[in-house]
Structure formats: C-alpha cells, structure tokens
Write a protein that holds these residues in place. Structure first.
Motif, PDB file in Angstrom:
ATOM      1  N   ALA A  10       5.850   3.401  -5.113  1.00 17.96           N
ATOM      2  CA  ALA A  10       5.225   2.167  -5.570  1.00 17.96           C
ATOM      3  C   ALA A  10       3.791   2.480  -5.990  1.00 17.96           C
ATOM      4  O   ALA A  10       2.830   2.007  -5.384  1.00 17.96           O
TER       5      ALA A  10
ATOM      6  N   ASN B 287       0.086  -8.966   1.714  1.00 19.72           N
ATOM      7  CA  ASN B 287       0.580  -8.020   0.709  1.00 19.72           C
ATOM      8  C   ASN B 287       2.082  -7.767   0.783  1.00 19.72           C
ATOM      9  O   ASN B 287       2.578  -6.765   0.259  1.00 19.72           O
TER      10      ASN B 287
ATOM     11  N   GLU C  59       4.648  -4.520   0.022  1.00 21.54           N
ATOM     12  CA  GLU C  59       3.977  -3.340  -0.536  1.00 21.54           C
ATOM     13  C   GLU C  59       3.733  -2.300   0.549  1.00 21.54           C
ATOM     14  O   GLU C  59       3.397  -2.654   1.691  1.00 21.54           O
TER      15      GLU C  59
ATOM     16  N   HIS D 279      -7.152  -6.359  -4.930  1.00 20.65           N
ATOM     17  CA  HIS D 279      -5.815  -5.892  -4.582  1.00 20.65           C
ATOM     18  C   HIS D 279      -5.959  -4.617  -3.771  1.00 20.65           C
ATOM     19  O   HIS D 279      -6.296  -3.550  -4.308  1.00 20.65           O
TER      20      HIS D 279
ATOM     21  N   MET E 100       0.130   2.713  -7.757  1.00 22.95           N
ATOM     22  CA  MET E 100      -0.804   1.726  -8.287  1.00 22.95           C
ATOM     23  C   MET E 100      -1.706   2.393  -9.316  1.00 22.95           C
ATOM     24  O   MET E 100      -2.024   3.581  -9.190  1.00 22.95           O
TER      25      MET E 100
ATOM     26  N   PRO F 250      -3.610  -3.168  -0.686  1.00 25.99           N
ATOM     27  CA  PRO F 250      -2.565  -3.313   0.332  1.00 25.99           C
ATOM     28  C   PRO F 250      -2.782  -2.431   1.562  1.00 25.99           C
ATOM     29  O   PRO F 250      -2.003  -2.501   2.509  1.00 25.99           O
TER      30      PRO F 250
END
Length: 525
Positions: A423, A412, A415, A397, A425, A399
């Motif tokens: 947002a 993605n 994102e 993962h 992570m 982005p």
C-alpha cells in the motif's frame, strides 16, 4: 398526502447532516441549520431520550436518590470533568476566524504555496492572549500579548505564534520556566510579588530592552484590534532553488494603535476585566472586521554574519533603515467562533507547525518552543489534539500516527501503520533535504550561558532617545515607578542601577519618582 422534498433541498440537507456528523471548521453552522430543520429530542449522552432534564429518580417524595439514575450520574460525572488544564502561559485568550490574502508577490523569497499568487486567500484562526495571567485575569494587565494565527493551507497547517512586542525578555531557553515563575505568584503567599518580578530581572539584564517596551505606552494595548504583531524570532524563507534568507514578520494593525495608560488600565481591570474579549466579539458582530497588513524584513546569511548582533538573539530588533519592511499580505478576522471552548480554548498552536518554504532558524528559544508547544498540547488536550476541528489540517495524511485516547477520525481505517510495500504512498521528492542549502554548523558541544553585556543596553538606550522625540519618557518613568515602588529597597536600588545603564537620566528620574511614591524610612539617630 405525502409530498417529497425537491431534490435540491434534499441534497443540501444531506450535505449539512454529513457535516453535522463529521464536524469540521463549519460544524457549528451546520448544527444550527440541522437543529432548526429537525430538532432532536433531549437525551442522555448515549442517546436515550429523557422526559425532564430536572427530574431525578428517587424512592418516595422526598426520598433517597437511586444510583441507577443514569441521567443524573451522566450530568454530574461530566460536570466534574468539564475543565481541562489551563495553559501555563497565555491562559486567557480571545479568538476569531478569518482569512489571509496575498497582496504582493514574494515568490522570489519563498516557495511556500500559500504565499504565492497575488490575491490568493487562505482560511485562518487567530487567538489573542495575555501571557502571565490566569483564565480569570484582566485583559488590561501590563503584559505582552500573544498573537497566534493558524493558516489552513493546501500544504498543511502553519502557525504564526507571535507576540505584540518585537523582542522578548530572554534568549536562553532554560531561563523561560524560571522567568515565568517570577511573573506569576509567590509560592508561599500565592500573591503577585514585585520582589520576585524585579529580583529576577535585575539578575538577567538582557531583559531591559523588553522592559522599555512593556512599561511604555505600548505596554497595555487598549484592545486586541489596536495592536501590532511581530514574529520576534528569526525564521528562514526557502526558495525553490534551495537557497534561503532570514526573515522577521511585522503585522501592522490597519485600525491603528490605541493604548491605556496605567490609571486607565487599572480602572478598566475593575470595571470590565474582559473588555478586550468583548471589544473583539462585538466589532466582528457589527461587521467591523479588524485587519493587519503584513510585512517581512529580509536578511541574507552573508548580511547576518556582518551584523554587530546575533540574528538569533530574541532581545534584539533589526534596524529598518538597513532591512526595510516589504509588504506581502493582509490578515482579516471576519467570523466569531460558535463555541468558545471548542475553538478558542482547544486551539493548539506551535511554531513547529510549518510548510515547505518556511523553516525555523537556530534561535535557541525558538528551537525549544518547537518541542514545548506540542508537548503542552498533548498534556492539556491529549495525544490526538490535532483531530480537534479547530486544529484539524484539511490535507494531513499520516497513517503512522494513530491510536491513543480520543481517536475520532476513523484512525486511518485499514491502512498499514508502517511504510508497506503493498500500500505505497506518494512522497514529495522535491522536499529532499539535499535540495536545500542549509546552514552548516561546526564546533564542540558546550554548556553555553548567553550572559548580559553592555551591548544589551544599546538598543534600549536608542529607544529611550526615541521616547524623548515622541514625548513618551514621562509615561515610561511613571509606569516603572508605580510598579517598582512595591519592591524591597535593595531591589529598587538594583532596578535604578539597571536603567541607569540604559541612560543615566532615566536612572535618576526613576529613582526620584519611585521614592516620591514610596519614601524610605530614615534610620533612628
């Protein structure tokens, strides 16, 4: 009367269709299932149905073709682009899917999740290859064999990009492109050239240890199933407390070792140049799944400083009497690819693909490979090569790596493409570099050329003595003389002198055998 399908059947077919439209590692199997359940009509690439794949639009019978015939143009235009650049090395290869199983506890050596837990299994894909030959070359060439395995782990993909020999020709990375040039074709004649081959090697005599292996019985494996694999490079296995050891990996073929002598290999190259590919595919098809038992040699940083050789020297092996093999796993190959191009040709391996608990060492050739391998994949396969199903990581993962040609994974979605505040992570705090006890390096920046010395002949000389105990000296001399006889006399003399440094007897015997095959003309009196 319409009878609806049972719920279970509908569920299975829906799942297969989902995999079919979103191909992963099992996309080929899903396609076969779906195609049998509901065969699709033949169409152009955009899905337009076609009534006859052989028909072309034309005026009259016969008559000129029409440019508007999208089906014909579609076929021809794609056909012109079917071939991608072949690998500059390891061009010809064979591969299979399988699994790796942990057989012995090594949690005291590494925090890597896929290596912790006896009985734990990880899906894999392995590609075998020759090194110097082109796509159409013979499997029986006297050449090292690549042995690369991709592990699809819960912490990301890790690649073991190994060979079937425990050492290599060079230890200076800048020598690699030049060395490979001499193993391929003469720029004028476009022929394999023994003068190029040996002229380079006598100028770079640290290669002599690898030459002893390459021209021994092990130089031409009978097939891919009956050969070992080695990391060659030194790596670091890092523990949970941040400390580390240096390691080298050995993969021993459970089928045993089988080789071809020089004449058998020459005969096989003519009769069946693809014999190793055929052998691997047929064996798996029969249910004879090849396997390798995996061992690790372990050396502490303190022990590394006490050796009379550098652990970062790719031309040296670690003595097993001091650093014994410790078993930890088993690799099994149990499934052939559904499509060679999709899986074998597009497979992209790199030692830079790793997971927490496994790190590269300061080996200069390894450090260069960390860059060179992904770079060649971007050239051959495009910037998004990691999205190809055989290369796809099941848990990746990121982005921030997106866009570019052939982005086919949804890119993605919505994102943010930067570390945003709205947002956020999660990050693995336990991977903070401050928690790892890494090497410390001090010194001025220098231009260093790791030149050959008398020490480079010690292990080669020990191998010559081993060959004497195993009755392999005659084969080594024969194999070398058959190859060296094609070189110019002054290059032959340098080759004889180089092997005399390994052992004077070897130099004398090689000279006699070579001149018996290719006598030199006496000067006119």
């Amino acid at each position: 009367m319409h009878h609806p399908l049972p719920t279970q059947v509908f569920s299975v077919s829906t799942q297969c269709l989902h995999i079919y439209k979103n191909p992963g590692l099992f996309g080929g199997l899903a396609r076969r299932i779906v195609s049998k359940m509901n065969p699709a009509p033949y169409s152009t690439s955009n899905g337009c149905p076609v009534f006859n794949p052989y028909a072309s639009q034309q005026i009259g019978t016969p008559g000129p073709l029409l440019l508007q015939d999208h089906h014909l143009i579609d076929l021809l235009a794609h056909f012109d682009r079917e071939r991608i650049p072949e690998r500059v090395v390891h061009a010809k290869g064979s591969g299979a899917f399988g699994y790796f199983e942990v057989t012995d506890d090594v949690s005291d050596l590494t925090k890597a999740a896929f290596l912790n837990g006896v009985g734990k299994k990880t899906r894999t894909f392995t590609r075998f290859s020759t090194v110097g030959g082109e796509m159409g070359s013979a499997d029986a060439a006297r050449d090292p064999r690549g042995f690369a395995t991709k592990f699809y782990t819960e912490e990301g993909n890790i690649d073991w990009v190994y060979n079937n020999t425990p050492i290599f020709f060079i230890r200076n990375p800048s020598k690699f492109p030049l060395f490979i040039h001499t193993q391929k074709r003469n720029p004028q004649t476009h022929l394999k050239d023994p003068d190029m081959f040996w002229d380079y090697l006598v100028q770079n005599q640290e290669a002599v240890h690898q030459l002893m292996v390459l021209f021994s019985d092990r130089g031409t494996p009978a097939d891919f199933r009956h050969m070992h694999g080695y990391s060659g490079h030194t790596y670091k296995w890092v523990k949970k407390d941040g400390s580390f050891n240096y390691v080298q990996i050995h993969m021993k073929a459970d089928q045993g070792i089988k080789t071809l002598n020089n004449e058998e290999a020459t005969k096989m190259s003519g009769e069946n140049p693809d014999h190793a590919q055929e052998d691997l595919f047929r064996a798996i098809e029969r249910g004879e799944f090849p396997s390798w038992t995996c061992y690790v040699q372990v050396m502490s940083p303190q022990e590394a400083r006490q050796q009379n050789f550098s652990v970062f020297d790719l031309t040296k092996t670690w003595p097993q009497s001091k650093f014994p093999l410790r078993r930890f796993g088993r690799l099994v190959l149990d499934r052939n690819p559904d499509n060679y191009f999709a899986d074998v040709e597009q497979a992209a391996f790199s030692p830079s693909n790793t997971v927490p608990g496994v790190e590269p060492s300061a080996d200069p050739v390894l450090q260069s490979r960390l860059f060179s391998y992904p770079d060649t994949h971007r050239h051959r396969l495009g910037a998004n090569f990691y999205q190809i199903p055989v290369n796809r990581c099941p848990v990746a993962h990121n982005p921030f790596i997106r866009d570019g040609p052939m982005s086919v994974d949804g890119n993605n979605g919505a994102e943010p493409n930067y570390p945003s505040s709205f947002a956020p992570m999660p990050y693995r705090q336990d991977l903070n570099p401050s928690n790892t006890l890494s090497e410390e390096w001090h010194g001025a920046a220098t231009s260093f050329h790791w030149q050959a010395t008398d020490a480079d002949f010690e292990q080669a000389g020990q191998l010559w003595e081993v060959f004497g105990r195993t009755n392999q000296q005659d084969a080594l001399v024969h194999n070398l003389s058959v190859h060296v006889q094609g070189a110019k006399p002054h290059i032959q003399d340098q080759v004889f002198a180089m092997f005399a440094r390994v052992n004077p007897e070897l130099g004398r015997r090689l000279r006699a055998a070579t001149l018996a095959l290719a006598p030199r003309k006496q000067p006119n009196m």
